[in-house]
Design a protein around this motif. Structure first.
Motif, PDB file in Angstrom:
ATOM      1  N   ASP A 133       0.832  -1.206   0.000  1.00  0.00           N
ATOM      2  CA  ASP A 133       0.000   0.000   0.000  1.00  0.00           C
ATOM      3  C   ASP A 133       0.871   1.261   0.000  1.00  0.00           C
ATOM      4  O   ASP A 133       0.803   2.094   0.918  1.00  0.00           O
ATOM      5  CB  ASP A 133      -0.932  -0.009   1.217  1.00  0.00           C
ATOM      6  CG  ASP A 133      -2.111   0.936   1.018  1.00  0.00           C
ATOM      7  OD1 ASP A 133      -2.191   1.576  -0.060  1.00  0.00           O
ATOM      8  OD2 ASP A 133      -2.946   1.045   1.935  1.00  0.00           O
ATOM      9  N   GLN A 136      -0.913   4.808   0.239  1.00  0.00           N
ATOM     10  CA  GLN A 136      -1.327   5.149   1.594  1.00  0.00           C
ATOM     11  C   GLN A 136      -0.123   5.528   2.456  1.00  0.00           C
ATOM     12  O   GLN A 136      -0.181   6.473   3.253  1.00  0.00           O
ATOM     13  CB  GLN A 136      -2.053   3.957   2.225  1.00  0.00           C
ATOM     14  CG  GLN A 136      -2.558   4.208   3.645  1.00  0.00           C
ATOM     15  CD  GLN A 136      -3.617   5.297   3.701  1.00  0.00           C
ATOM     16  OE1 GLN A 136      -4.439   5.418   2.790  1.00  0.00           O
ATOM     17  NE2 GLN A 136      -3.590   6.122   4.757  1.00  0.00           N
ATOM     18  N   GLY A 139       0.992   8.945   1.505  1.00  0.00           N
ATOM     19  CA  GLY A 139       0.023   9.927   2.011  1.00  0.00           C
ATOM     20  C   GLY A 139       0.215  10.197   3.489  1.00  0.00           C
ATOM     21  O   GLY A 139       0.155  11.349   3.939  1.00  0.00           O
ATOM     22  N   ASP A 140       0.461   9.122   4.265  1.00  0.00           N
ATOM     23  CA  ASP A 140       0.688   9.295   5.704  1.00  0.00           C
ATOM     24  C   ASP A 140       1.972  10.061   5.972  1.00  0.00           C
ATOM     25  O   ASP A 140       2.012  10.947   6.856  1.00  0.00           O
ATOM     26  CB  ASP A 140       0.743   7.931   6.388  1.00  0.00           C
ATOM     27  CG  ASP A 140      -0.588   7.192   6.325  1.00  0.00           C
ATOM     28  OD1 ASP A 140      -1.622   7.872   6.118  1.00  0.00           O
ATOM     29  OD2 ASP A 140      -0.595   5.956   6.473  1.00  0.00           O
TER      30      ASP A 140
END
Length: 216
Positions: A133, A136, A139-140
């Motif tokens: 992922d 994700q 993005g984090d």
């Protein structure tokens, strides 16, 4: 006595057989499959011109041969010739009949391999990204470092894409005719390893067949 000793030394022949040699002619000479050295130039020329095999079949085939047969032929050239083999004990002759180059078929195979490699690598990378992922994760990281939400097109994605391409080029050490270093590329190493495995298998299979014939 010293003259006789010098004469015997001149009859020493050093033989280095190649593991595998591709040939296109049916008459195989020693110079085609081996390197020969002798302090006597006349004897060395006779060894190089020595015919060691004549291929009867008119088809592509690999022949496993014994170095002892070559040594026997060289020893038969004259009295007192001593042969020292520095190469392979068993060697392979890869016979391919002469034929016109099929450029169209070669280009088709090249394009096919390139497409398979490209889409196969792309699929593997996308599968890895989905498994861990990566969107994700990026993005984090972007939210933790900047406090803003990522729109999916940030410095992280750009750096990752560029680094992936550069890393592949550096690892494979080959891009068209340009190379990062003079070391062989991983593909060249794997091809050599694959070729050596094929040669060992052919030699071992030939030895097993000979033992089966002897047992009968």
């Amino acid at each position: 006595m010293s003259g006789q000793t010098g004469r015997n030394q001149d009859q020493q022949v050093y033989l280095k057989l190649n593991q595998i040699t591709q040939v296109n002619e049916k008459d195989i000479f020693l110079k085609d499959v081996a390197s020969v050295y002798c302090s006597d130039p006349a004897l060395q020329n006779r060894c190089n011109a020595l015919k060691i095999k004549t291929i009867r079949e008119n088809k592509e085939k690999r022949y496993v041969e014994d170095a002892l047969q070559v040594i026997e032929k060289i020893s038969g050239l004259g009295f007192g010739i001593q042969v020292q083999n520095l190469g392979e004990a068993d060697y392979i002759i890869d016979y391919r009949p002469p034929s016109p180059p099929h450029l169209v078929w070669q280009w088709i195979k090249t394009v096919f391999v390139c497409l398979v490699s490209f889409f196969g690598a792309a699929f593997a990378i996308m599968t890895f990204n989905n498994d861990v992922d990566v969107p994700q994760l990026f993005g984090d990281l972007y939210r933790m470092t900047t406090g803003n939400e990522s729109d999916g097109f940030t410095i992280l994605e750009i750096s990752y894409s560029a680094g992936l391409a550069i890393g592949i080029l550096v690892f494979f050490n080959h891009f068209f005719k340009w190379k990062v270093s003079a070391d062989p590329t991983p593909l060249e190493v794997e091809m050599r390893t694959y070729e050596e495995d094929i040669c060992k298998t052919l030699i071992e299979d030939a030895g097993r067949k000979e033992r089966e014939v002897d047992a009968r």
